[in-house]
Design an enzyme around this catalytic site. Structure first.
Site, PDB file in Angstrom:
ATOM      1  N   TYR A 166      21.486  59.418  56.930  1.00  0.00           N
ATOM      2  CA  TYR A 166      20.456  60.389  57.300  1.00  0.00           C
ATOM      3  C   TYR A 166      20.765  61.168  58.579  1.00  0.00           C
ATOM      4  O   TYR A 166      20.019  62.087  58.930  1.00  0.00           O
ATOM      5  CB  TYR A 166      19.095  59.687  57.419  1.00  0.00           C
ATOM      6  CG  TYR A 166      18.685  59.014  56.117  1.00  0.00           C
ATOM      7  CD1 TYR A 166      18.435  59.777  54.980  1.00  0.00           C
ATOM      8  CD2 TYR A 166      18.576  57.627  56.012  1.00  0.00           C
ATOM      9  CE1 TYR A 166      18.082  59.175  53.777  1.00  0.00           C
ATOM     10  CE2 TYR A 166      18.225  57.014  54.817  1.00  0.00           C
ATOM     11  CZ  TYR A 166      17.981  57.786  53.705  1.00  0.00           C
ATOM     12  OH  TYR A 166      17.644  57.202  52.509  1.00  0.00           O
ATOM     13  N   HIS A 183      15.053  66.379  50.343  1.00  0.00           N
ATOM     14  CA  HIS A 183      15.689  65.092  50.628  1.00  0.00           C
ATOM     15  C   HIS A 183      16.874  65.356  51.540  1.00  0.00           C
ATOM     16  O   HIS A 183      17.690  66.250  51.250  1.00  0.00           O
ATOM     17  CB  HIS A 183      16.165  64.406  49.340  1.00  0.00           C
ATOM     18  CG  HIS A 183      15.032  64.024  48.454  1.00  0.00           C
ATOM     19  ND1 HIS A 183      14.227  62.934  48.716  1.00  0.00           N
ATOM     20  CD2 HIS A 183      14.527  64.608  47.350  1.00  0.00           C
ATOM     21  CE1 HIS A 183      13.283  62.871  47.795  1.00  0.00           C
ATOM     22  NE2 HIS A 183      13.442  63.880  46.957  1.00  0.00           N
ATOM     23  N   GLU A 201      10.189  70.211  47.581  1.00  0.00           N
ATOM     24  CA  GLU A 201      10.575  68.839  47.943  1.00  0.00           C
ATOM     25  C   GLU A 201      11.931  68.864  48.637  1.00  0.00           C
ATOM     26  O   GLU A 201      12.856  69.552  48.200  1.00  0.00           O
ATOM     27  CB  GLU A 201      10.639  67.974  46.674  1.00  0.00           C
ATOM     28  CG  GLU A 201      11.068  66.541  46.949  1.00  0.00           C
ATOM     29  CD  GLU A 201      10.727  65.603  45.804  1.00  0.00           C
ATOM     30  OE1 GLU A 201       9.571  65.637  45.316  1.00  0.00           O
ATOM     31  OE2 GLU A 201      11.614  64.841  45.387  1.00  0.00           O
ATOM     32  N   ASN A 239       8.778  65.656  51.914  1.00  0.00           N
ATOM     33  CA  ASN A 239       9.813  64.664  51.605  1.00  0.00           C
ATOM     34  C   ASN A 239       9.062  63.359  51.355  1.00  0.00           C
ATOM     35  O   ASN A 239       8.704  62.648  52.295  1.00  0.00           O
ATOM     36  CB  ASN A 239      10.795  64.509  52.775  1.00  0.00           C
ATOM     37  CG  ASN A 239      11.909  63.527  52.438  1.00  0.00           C
ATOM     38  OD1 ASN A 239      11.814  62.790  51.455  1.00  0.00           O
ATOM     39  ND2 ASN A 239      12.957  63.490  53.254  1.00  0.00           N
ATOM     40  N   ARG A 294      23.628  58.988  44.835  1.00  0.00           N
ATOM     41  CA  ARG A 294      23.370  57.652  45.385  1.00  0.00           C
ATOM     42  C   ARG A 294      23.040  56.668  44.259  1.00  0.00           C
ATOM     43  O   ARG A 294      23.470  56.860  43.132  1.00  0.00           O
ATOM     44  CB  ARG A 294      22.253  57.753  46.434  1.00  0.00           C
ATOM     45  CG  ARG A 294      22.650  58.664  47.606  1.00  0.00           C
ATOM     46  CD  ARG A 294      21.594  58.717  48.687  1.00  0.00           C
ATOM     47  NE  ARG A 294      21.373  57.400  49.298  1.00  0.00           N
ATOM     48  CZ  ARG A 294      20.336  57.100  50.069  1.00  0.00           C
ATOM     49  NH1 ARG A 294      19.420  58.024  50.332  1.00  0.00           N
ATOM     50  NH2 ARG A 294      20.208  55.887  50.598  1.00  0.00           N
ATOM     51  N   ASN A 313       9.228  55.730  56.293  1.00  0.00           N
ATOM     52  CA  ASN A 313      10.473  55.443  57.022  1.00  0.00           C
ATOM     53  C   ASN A 313      11.126  56.680  57.636  1.00  0.00           C
ATOM     54  O   ASN A 313      12.117  56.545  58.354  1.00  0.00           O
ATOM     55  CB  ASN A 313      11.486  54.703  56.132  1.00  0.00           C
ATOM     56  CG  ASN A 313      10.952  53.371  55.653  1.00  0.00           C
ATOM     57  OD1 ASN A 313      10.514  52.565  56.471  1.00  0.00           O
ATOM     58  ND2 ASN A 313      10.927  53.153  54.354  1.00  0.00           N
TER      59      ASN A 313
HETATM   60  C1  DQA Z   1      15.167  60.366  51.125  1.00  0.00           C
HETATM   61  C2  DQA Z   1      15.858  59.735  49.920  1.00  0.00           C
HETATM   62  C3  DQA Z   1      15.026  58.564  49.381  1.00  0.00           C
HETATM   63  O1  DQA Z   1      15.678  57.985  48.257  1.00  0.00           O
HETATM   64  C4  DQA Z   1      14.840  57.507  50.429  1.00  0.00           C
HETATM   65  O2  DQA Z   1      14.017  56.471  49.960  1.00  0.00           O
HETATM   66  C5  DQA Z   1      14.350  58.053  51.720  1.00  0.00           C
HETATM   67  C6  DQA Z   1      14.850  59.345  52.198  1.00  0.00           C
HETATM   68  C7  DQA Z   1      16.028  61.474  51.768  1.00  0.00           C
HETATM   69  O3  DQA Z   1      15.470  62.266  52.537  1.00  0.00           O
HETATM   70  O4  DQA Z   1      17.238  61.536  51.522  1.00  0.00           O
HETATM   71  O5  DQA Z   1      13.621  57.392  52.434  1.00  0.00           O
HETATM   72  O6  DQA Z   1      13.972  60.984  50.686  1.00  0.00           O
END
Ligand code: DQA
Length: 157
Positions: free
Chosen positions: A22, A99, A97, A73, A106, A10
């Site tokens: 985002y 995010h 990693e 990510n 969250r 996604n």
């Molecule tokens: C994410 C956070 C994840 O929980 C979520 O499923 C995403 C994006 C972020 O970049 O904040 O798709 O990885």
């Protein structure tokens, strides 16, 4: 030195998807900024995005012997994928990693990252700037590893 940037499910929809979480920036724009920064620092960078767990596992495996560092990510797979976690562990390439959102602020199911536990570091909640911070971090880590290897080689010479 080469960095591989791996983007999970996604994230190809950034700029369209849930902008209040985002932000408005598209994935291509984030990658363009990372590319400029990499060029300024004399680094090679490769980008990969997939919505499929197995493809992400394959890409991580390909990094062995090919990449000096990984920025990943894993998106939703962070919270579920033992396969991606095991791949990160297996290749022994340092990884950071990222995010975009602060996963700790969250839903409860996002607070745990299975994959983060096998990375050198995690950046969360800094939006696209987090990828920039990850590049600085991975350059530092790759430099430390190279210095250690050189010291070992000198000792064994
Ligand atoms: C994410 C956070 C994840 O929980 C979520 O499923 C995403 C994006 C972020 O970049 O904040 O798709 O990885």
């Amino acid at each position: 030195m080469k960095i591989v940037v791996i983007q999970g499910p996604n994230l190809n929809m950034l700029g369209v998807r849930e902008q209040h979480i985002y932000g408005p920036m598209k994935l291509e724009e984030i990658h363009q900024q990372m590319k400029s920064f990499a060029e300024q620092n004399g680094l090679e960078v490769e980008f990969f995005q997939s919505n499929l767990e197995g493809e992400i596992v394959d890409k991580i495996q390909e990094c062995m012997g090919d990449a000096d560092g990984i920025i990943i990510n894993p998106a939703a797979y962070s919270h579920t994928s033992i396969a991606i976690r095991d791949a990160l562990s297996a290749v022994e390439v340092p990884a950071i990693e990222v995010h975009l959102s602060n996963i700790h602020a969250r839903e409860d199911f996002r607070k745990k990252s299975l994959t983060a536990e096998v990375t050198a570091g995690v950046i969360a909640g800094m939006g696209p700037f987090g990828y920039h911070l990850a590049m600085i971090g991975i350059i530092q880590i790759m430099g430390e590893i190279n210095a250690m290897k050189e010291a070992e080689e000198q000792q064994n010479a």
